[in-house]
Design a protein around this motif. Structure first.
Motif, PDB file in Angstrom:
ATOM      1  N   ALA A  15       0.832  -1.207   0.000  1.00 31.94           N
ATOM      2  CA  ALA A  15       0.000   0.000   0.000  1.00 31.94           C
ATOM      3  C   ALA A  15       0.866   1.256   0.000  1.00 31.94           C
ATOM      4  O   ALA A  15       0.569   2.227  -0.718  1.00 31.94           O
ATOM      5  CB  ALA A  15      -0.926  -0.008   1.214  1.00 31.94           C
ATOM      6  N   VAL A  16       1.935   1.248   0.803  1.00 34.96           N
ATOM      7  CA  VAL A  16       2.832   2.404   0.833  1.00 34.96           C
ATOM      8  C   VAL A  16       3.527   2.574  -0.508  1.00 34.96           C
ATOM      9  O   VAL A  16       3.624   3.688  -1.043  1.00 34.96           O
ATOM     10  CB  VAL A  16       3.877   2.246   1.960  1.00 34.96           C
ATOM     11  CG1 VAL A  16       4.933   3.342   1.867  1.00 34.96           C
ATOM     12  CG2 VAL A  16       3.187   2.297   3.322  1.00 34.96           C
ATOM     13  N   ARG A  17       4.021   1.477  -1.060  1.00 35.86           N
ATOM     14  CA  ARG A  17       4.673   1.540  -2.372  1.00 35.86           C
ATOM     15  C   ARG A  17       3.747   2.134  -3.432  1.00 35.86           C
ATOM     16  O   ARG A  17       4.131   3.036  -4.183  1.00 35.86           O
ATOM     17  CB  ARG A  17       5.110   0.138  -2.793  1.00 35.86           C
ATOM     18  CG  ARG A  17       5.767   0.051  -4.178  1.00 35.86           C
ATOM     19  CD  ARG A  17       5.747  -1.384  -4.678  1.00 35.86           C
ATOM     20  NE  ARG A  17       4.370  -1.856  -4.786  1.00 35.86           N
ATOM     21  CZ  ARG A  17       4.017  -3.130  -4.657  1.00 35.86           C
ATOM     22  NH1 ARG A  17       4.920  -4.059  -4.379  1.00 35.86           N
ATOM     23  NH2 ARG A  17       2.739  -3.482  -4.788  1.00 35.86           N
ATOM     24  N   ASP A  18       2.507   1.640  -3.496  1.00 35.93           N
ATOM     25  CA  ASP A  18       1.564   2.132  -4.499  1.00 35.93           C
ATOM     26  C   ASP A  18       1.206   3.594  -4.253  1.00 35.93           C
ATOM     27  O   ASP A  18       1.057   4.374  -5.202  1.00 35.93           O
ATOM     28  CB  ASP A  18       0.300   1.272  -4.494  1.00 35.93           C
ATOM     29  CG  ASP A  18       0.569  -0.160  -4.959  1.00 35.93           C
ATOM     30  OD1 ASP A  18       1.639  -0.394  -5.562  1.00 35.93           O
ATOM     31  OD2 ASP A  18      -0.277  -1.031  -4.707  1.00 35.93           O
ATOM     32  N   GLY A  19       1.051   3.971  -2.978  1.00 43.02           N
ATOM     33  CA  GLY A  19       0.736   5.361  -2.671  1.00 43.02           C
ATOM     34  C   GLY A  19       1.854   6.302  -3.072  1.00 43.02           C
ATOM     35  O   GLY A  19       1.608   7.401  -3.589  1.00 43.02           O
ATOM     36  N   LEU A  20       3.093   5.886  -2.867  1.00 39.57           N
ATOM     37  CA  LEU A  20       4.232   6.715  -3.260  1.00 39.57           C
ATOM     38  C   LEU A  20       4.317   6.823  -4.782  1.00 39.57           C
ATOM     39  O   LEU A  20       4.626   7.891  -5.322  1.00 39.57           O
ATOM     40  CB  LEU A  20       5.530   6.146  -2.696  1.00 39.57           C
ATOM     41  CG  LEU A  20       5.668   6.184  -1.173  1.00 39.57           C
ATOM     42  CD1 LEU A  20       7.009   5.599  -0.747  1.00 39.57           C
ATOM     43  CD2 LEU A  20       5.524   7.602  -0.641  1.00 39.57           C
ATOM     44  N   ARG A  21       4.065   5.726  -5.462  1.00 44.34           N
ATOM     45  CA  ARG A  21       4.119   5.765  -6.928  1.00 44.34           C
ATOM     46  C   ARG A  21       3.088   6.737  -7.495  1.00 44.34           C
ATOM     47  O   ARG A  21       3.357   7.418  -8.490  1.00 44.34           O
ATOM     48  CB  ARG A  21       3.886   4.363  -7.492  1.00 44.34           C
ATOM     49  CG  ARG A  21       5.079   3.426  -7.303  1.00 44.34           C
ATOM     50  CD  ARG A  21       4.757   2.038  -7.815  1.00 44.34           C
ATOM     51  NE  ARG A  21       5.903   1.148  -7.705  1.00 44.34           N
ATOM     52  CZ  ARG A  21       5.865  -0.149  -7.973  1.00 44.34           C
ATOM     53  NH1 ARG A  21       4.731  -0.703  -8.358  1.00 44.34           N
ATOM     54  NH2 ARG A  21       6.950  -0.887  -7.851  1.00 44.34           N
ATOM     55  N   ALA A 241       2.810   7.254 -19.977  1.00 46.12           N
ATOM     56  CA  ALA A 241       3.170   7.202 -18.566  1.00 46.12           C
ATOM     57  C   ALA A 241       2.932   5.823 -17.964  1.00 46.12           C
ATOM     58  O   ALA A 241       2.853   5.660 -16.770  1.00 46.12           O
ATOM     59  CB  ALA A 241       2.355   8.228 -17.768  1.00 46.12           C
ATOM     60  N   THR A 242       2.853   4.807 -18.823  1.00 49.26           N
ATOM     61  CA  THR A 242       2.596   3.473 -18.299  1.00 49.26           C
ATOM     62  C   THR A 242       3.830   2.910 -17.644  1.00 49.26           C
ATOM     63  O   THR A 242       4.891   2.855 -18.235  1.00 49.26           O
ATOM     64  CB  THR A 242       2.143   2.534 -19.440  1.00 49.26           C
ATOM     65  OG1 THR A 242       0.970   3.055 -20.018  1.00 49.26           O
ATOM     66  CG2 THR A 242       1.880   1.142 -18.894  1.00 49.26           C
ATOM     67  N   THR A 243       3.674   2.472 -16.408  1.00 45.03           N
ATOM     68  CA  THR A 243       4.773   1.848 -15.707  1.00 45.03           C
ATOM     69  C   THR A 243       4.951   0.437 -16.221  1.00 45.03           C
ATOM     70  O   THR A 243       3.978  -0.295 -16.373  1.00 45.03           O
ATOM     71  CB  THR A 243       4.484   1.799 -14.194  1.00 45.03           C
ATOM     72  OG1 THR A 243       4.310   3.128 -13.739  1.00 45.03           O
ATOM     73  CG2 THR A 243       5.611   1.123 -13.442  1.00 45.03           C
ATOM     74  N   PRO A 244       6.204   0.007 -16.507  1.00 41.48           N
ATOM     75  CA  PRO A 244       6.416  -1.351 -16.994  1.00 41.48           C
ATOM     76  C   PRO A 244       5.798  -2.363 -16.044  1.00 41.48           C
ATOM     77  O   PRO A 244       5.993  -2.310 -14.829  1.00 41.48           O
ATOM     78  CB  PRO A 244       7.958  -1.458 -16.987  1.00 41.48           C
ATOM     79  CG  PRO A 244       8.419  -0.051 -17.132  1.00 41.48           C
ATOM     80  CD  PRO A 244       7.425   0.780 -16.382  1.00 41.48           C
ATOM     81  N   GLY A 245       5.026  -3.294 -16.658  1.00 43.57           N
ATOM     82  CA  GLY A 245       4.442  -4.338 -15.843  1.00 43.57           C
ATOM     83  C   GLY A 245       3.126  -3.952 -15.204  1.00 43.57           C
ATOM     84  O   GLY A 245       2.504  -4.740 -14.512  1.00 43.57           O
ATOM     85  N   ARG A 246       2.675  -2.702 -15.438  1.00 42.58           N
ATOM     86  CA  ARG A 246       1.413  -2.256 -14.854  1.00 42.58           C
ATOM     87  C   ARG A 246       0.600  -1.582 -15.936  1.00 42.58           C
ATOM     88  O   ARG A 246       1.102  -1.220 -16.973  1.00 42.58           O
ATOM     89  CB  ARG A 246       1.647  -1.280 -13.692  1.00 42.58           C
ATOM     90  CG  ARG A 246       2.480  -1.859 -12.579  1.00 42.58           C
ATOM     91  CD  ARG A 246       2.662  -0.837 -11.469  1.00 42.58           C
ATOM     92  NE  ARG A 246       1.395  -0.595 -10.794  1.00 42.58           N
ATOM     93  CZ  ARG A 246       1.165   0.513 -10.107  1.00 42.58           C
ATOM     94  NH1 ARG A 246       2.052   1.460 -10.032  1.00 42.58           N
ATOM     95  NH2 ARG A 246       0.025   0.683  -9.483  1.00 42.58           N
ATOM     96  N   THR A 247      -0.681  -1.357 -15.647  1.00 48.31           N
ATOM     97  CA  THR A 247      -1.534  -0.646 -16.570  1.00 48.31           C
ATOM     98  C   THR A 247      -2.000   0.633 -15.945  1.00 48.31           C
ATOM     99  O   THR A 247      -2.037   0.772 -14.741  1.00 48.31           O
ATOM    100  CB  THR A 247      -2.761  -1.515 -16.944  1.00 48.31           C
ATOM    101  OG1 THR A 247      -3.470  -1.845 -15.751  1.00 48.31           O
ATOM    102  CG2 THR A 247      -2.329  -2.773 -17.663  1.00 48.31           C
ATOM    103  N   GLY A 248      -2.358   1.592 -16.822  1.00 46.05           N
ATOM    104  CA  GLY A 248      -2.810   2.882 -16.307  1.00 46.05           C
ATOM    105  C   GLY A 248      -1.662   3.815 -16.055  1.00 46.05           C
ATOM    106  O   GLY A 248      -0.521   3.510 -16.328  1.00 46.05           O
ATOM    107  N   ASN A 249      -1.968   5.004 -15.520  1.00 46.27           N
ATOM    108  CA  ASN A 249      -0.953   6.002 -15.257  1.00 46.27           C
ATOM    109  C   ASN A 249      -0.032   5.549 -14.171  1.00 46.27           C
ATOM    110  O   ASN A 249      -0.425   4.918 -13.201  1.00 46.27           O
ATOM    111  CB  ASN A 249      -1.601   7.325 -14.848  1.00 46.27           C
ATOM    112  CG  ASN A 249      -2.169   8.036 -16.037  1.00 46.27           C
ATOM    113  OD1 ASN A 249      -1.890   7.669 -17.179  1.00 46.27           O
ATOM    114  ND2 ASN A 249      -2.999   9.035 -15.794  1.00 46.27           N
ATOM    115  N   ALA A 250       1.289   5.935 -14.322  1.00 48.95           N
ATOM    116  CA  ALA A 250       2.274   5.579 -13.288  1.00 48.95           C
ATOM    117  C   ALA A 250       2.571   6.767 -12.443  1.00 48.95           C
ATOM    118  O   ALA A 250       2.365   7.881 -12.842  1.00 48.95           O
ATOM    119  CB  ALA A 250       3.554   5.080 -13.938  1.00 48.95           C
TER     120      ALA A 250
END
Length: 250
Positions: A15-21, A241-250
């Motif tokens: 959760a912290v990692r995703d919030g920081l991203r 702005a797609t983060t590698p390995g993820r979808t949506g804005n990074a």
């Protein structure tokens, strides 16, 4: 900015990692002290967020190792212990700030950014180069006095290039510094983001390509060194702005 989160609770660490991203802060996680020390040895971080009670070397031991290294890496202690004595002992070990659980993500982000600003730097907080004015704290970019709206990933890439002061940054280094350890080294995300970033900044191109080497900030367009302002590829603004390995804005 790149942050190391040392937390043994996977749900909280994620959760912290995703919030920081979402706040344009690249974040790596370590679930125990041994992994944390290895990552600190391999990667360069702007802030370390340490849970004191973790398997292996404790958060206290990691803080002591950071201080002993002389790196000056700011340390934020993240723990459930809220007694004054606990906080005092954390500061004595070298912590720069202290946040008790539970906490608001916004407060954590503000504290991380404050620590990063106070860390020793060789460049001023606001960077100006080739007509670009980049303010990391306010997350604002101007070109020749004109405000430029950027996605989070575009801002992160531009910040790395501007802070290089005109030096060449390879695609690999951009991937390492603007994304995080989960980035696919074979992705074309860097080229796509640079291409769309050029469009946002407008002509004449200010992000130049050094063929076979990387990118740099400049105003010469094409010069005798073979540095070109040509776009690497046609980019789709919806994927820049797609983060590698993820979808949506990074």
């Amino acid at each position: 900015m790149r942050v190391l989160i040392v937390e043994d609770e996977p749900a909280l660490a994620g959760a912290v990692r995703d919030g920081l991203r979402l706040a344009a802060i690249a974040a790596d996680t370590a679930g125990d002290g041994h992994v944390a020390l290895e990552m600190l040895d391999i990667n360069a971080y702007d802030v370390a967020v340490l849970d004191r009670d973790i398997p292996g070397p404790s958060g206290d031991a990691i803080a002591q190792a950071i201080v002993a290294s002389g790196s000056g890496l700011p340390i934020l202690m993240l723990t459930a212990a809220d007694r004054l004595d606990d906080k005092a002992s954390g500061f004595e070990l070298g912590a720069d700030d202290y946040l008790t659980k539970p906490f608001e993500m916004r407060e954590l982000i503000l504290r991380i950014r404050a620590l990063a600003r106070r860390a020793p730097r060789s460049t001023p907080p606001v960077h100006e180069l080739a007509g670009i004015r980049l303010d990391p704290f306010r997350r604002e970019v101007y070109r020749d006095g004109r405000y430029v709206a950027l996605t989070r990933k575009q801002f992160a890439v531009l910040q790395v290039l501007v802070e290089a002061g005109g030096g060449v940054i390879s695609a690999e280094e951009l991937l390492e510094r603007a994304w995080d350890e989960n980035a696919d080294p074979f992705t074309n995300a860097v080229r796509i983001t640079v291409s769309s970033l050029r469009k946002r900044l407008g002509e004449p191109w200010v992000i130049l390509t050094v063929p076979g080497v990387g990118y740099r900030i400049g105003t010469e367009g094409i010069d005798a060194e073979g540095i070109s302002g040509e776009s690497d590829e046609t980019a789709d603004e919806t994927t820049d702005a797609t983060t590698p390995g993820r979808t949506g804005n990074a």
